[in-house]
Design a protein around this motif. Structure first.
Motif, mmCIF file in Angstrom:
data_model
loop_
_atom_site.group_PDB
_atom_site.id
_atom_site.type_symbol
_atom_site.label_atom_id
_atom_site.label_comp_id
_atom_site.label_asym_id
_atom_site.label_seq_id
_atom_site.Cartn_x
_atom_site.Cartn_y
_atom_site.Cartn_z
ATOM 1 N N ASP A 191 4.979 48.993 15.278
ATOM 2 C CA ASP A 191 4.931 50.675 14.827
ATOM 3 C C ASP A 191 6.222 50.925 13.801
ATOM 4 O OD1 ASP A 191 2.573 51.625 16.048
ATOM 5 O OD2 ASP A 191 3.551 51.077 17.794
ATOM 6 N N ASP A 192 6.988 49.953 13.922
ATOM 7 C CA ASP A 192 8.169 50.100 13.044
ATOM 8 C C ASP A 192 8.003 50.285 11.347
ATOM 9 O OD1 ASP A 192 10.640 48.833 11.374
ATOM 10 O OD2 ASP A 192 11.429 49.578 13.154
ATOM 11 N N GLY A 193 8.485 51.444 11.029
ATOM 12 C CA GLY A 193 8.301 51.579 9.430
ATOM 13 C C GLY A 193 8.758 50.725 8.441
ATOM 14 N N LEU A 194 9.870 50.107 8.954
ATOM 15 C CA LEU A 194 10.362 49.052 8.145
ATOM 16 C C LEU A 194 9.480 47.824 8.006
ATOM 17 C CD1 LEU A 194 12.278 48.549 5.718
ATOM 18 C CD2 LEU A 194 14.069 47.949 7.625
ATOM 19 N N VAL A 195 9.032 47.535 9.280
ATOM 20 C CA VAL A 195 8.090 46.329 9.424
ATOM 21 C C VAL A 195 6.808 46.429 8.584
ATOM 22 C CG1 VAL A 195 7.025 44.988 11.270
ATOM 23 C CG2 VAL A 195 9.200 45.634 11.681
ATOM 24 N N VAL A 196 6.120 47.715 8.894
ATOM 25 C CA VAL A 196 4.869 47.945 8.147
ATOM 26 C C VAL A 196 5.186 48.016 6.612
ATOM 27 C CG1 VAL A 196 3.461 49.613 7.742
ATOM 28 C CG2 VAL A 196 4.169 49.235 10.130
ATOM 29 N N GLU A 197 6.270 48.553 6.120
ATOM 30 C CA GLU A 197 6.763 48.512 4.614
ATOM 31 C C GLU A 197 6.732 47.052 4.183
ATOM 32 O OE1 GLU A 197 9.984 50.878 3.560
ATOM 33 O OE2 GLU A 197 9.218 52.459 4.622
ATOM 34 N N THR A 198 7.333 46.297 4.889
ATOM 35 C CA THR A 198 7.530 44.660 4.481
ATOM 36 C C THR A 198 6.389 44.006 4.555
ATOM 37 O OG1 THR A 198 9.872 44.978 5.529
ATOM 38 C CG2 THR A 198 8.906 42.568 5.046
#
Length: 107
Positions: free
Chosen positions: A38-45
């Motif tokens: 659910d981490d935004g940076l993980v999803v963006e990556t």
């Protein structure tokens, strides 16, 4: 390209990712697995690298859809994540998710 290469690549290209997140993304990328976060940076990556991902509540919903868990079980799992592990899920998102589970009944 080996798994360690991706791990190092993510360290350079996305320096704010934690070691655990870099590992998760690198494994998902090389083993063609779904990255759950659910981490935004993980999803963006994941989006930037074309890595399939899912969010926690979606993963729990899929467990019900595929009959691996009941509605009651996934609601208990979500409660545990919130109460015991300190996961933040906004009340609106949680209410919408709970409502979406009604189509499966209560079992």
């Amino acid at each position: 390209m080996g798994q360690s290469t991706s791990f190092l690549e993510f360290a350079v290209r996305v320096p704010l990712l934690s070691i655990a997140d870099r590992s998760t993304i690198a494994i998902a990328r090389h083993e063609l697995l779904i990255c759950a976060s659910d981490d935004g940076l993980v999803v963006e990556t994941c989006q930037a690298y074309g890595i399939t991902y899912t969010r926690t509540l979606r993963l729990l919903s899929e467990m019900v859809e595929t009959a691996h868990k009941t509605v009651i079980e996934v609601k208990a799992m979500a409660d545990m994540l919130i109460q015991e592990r300190g996961k933040h899920i906004s009340p609106k998102v949680l209410t919408n998710w709970t409502t979406s589970l009604q189509k499966y009944g209560t079992s």
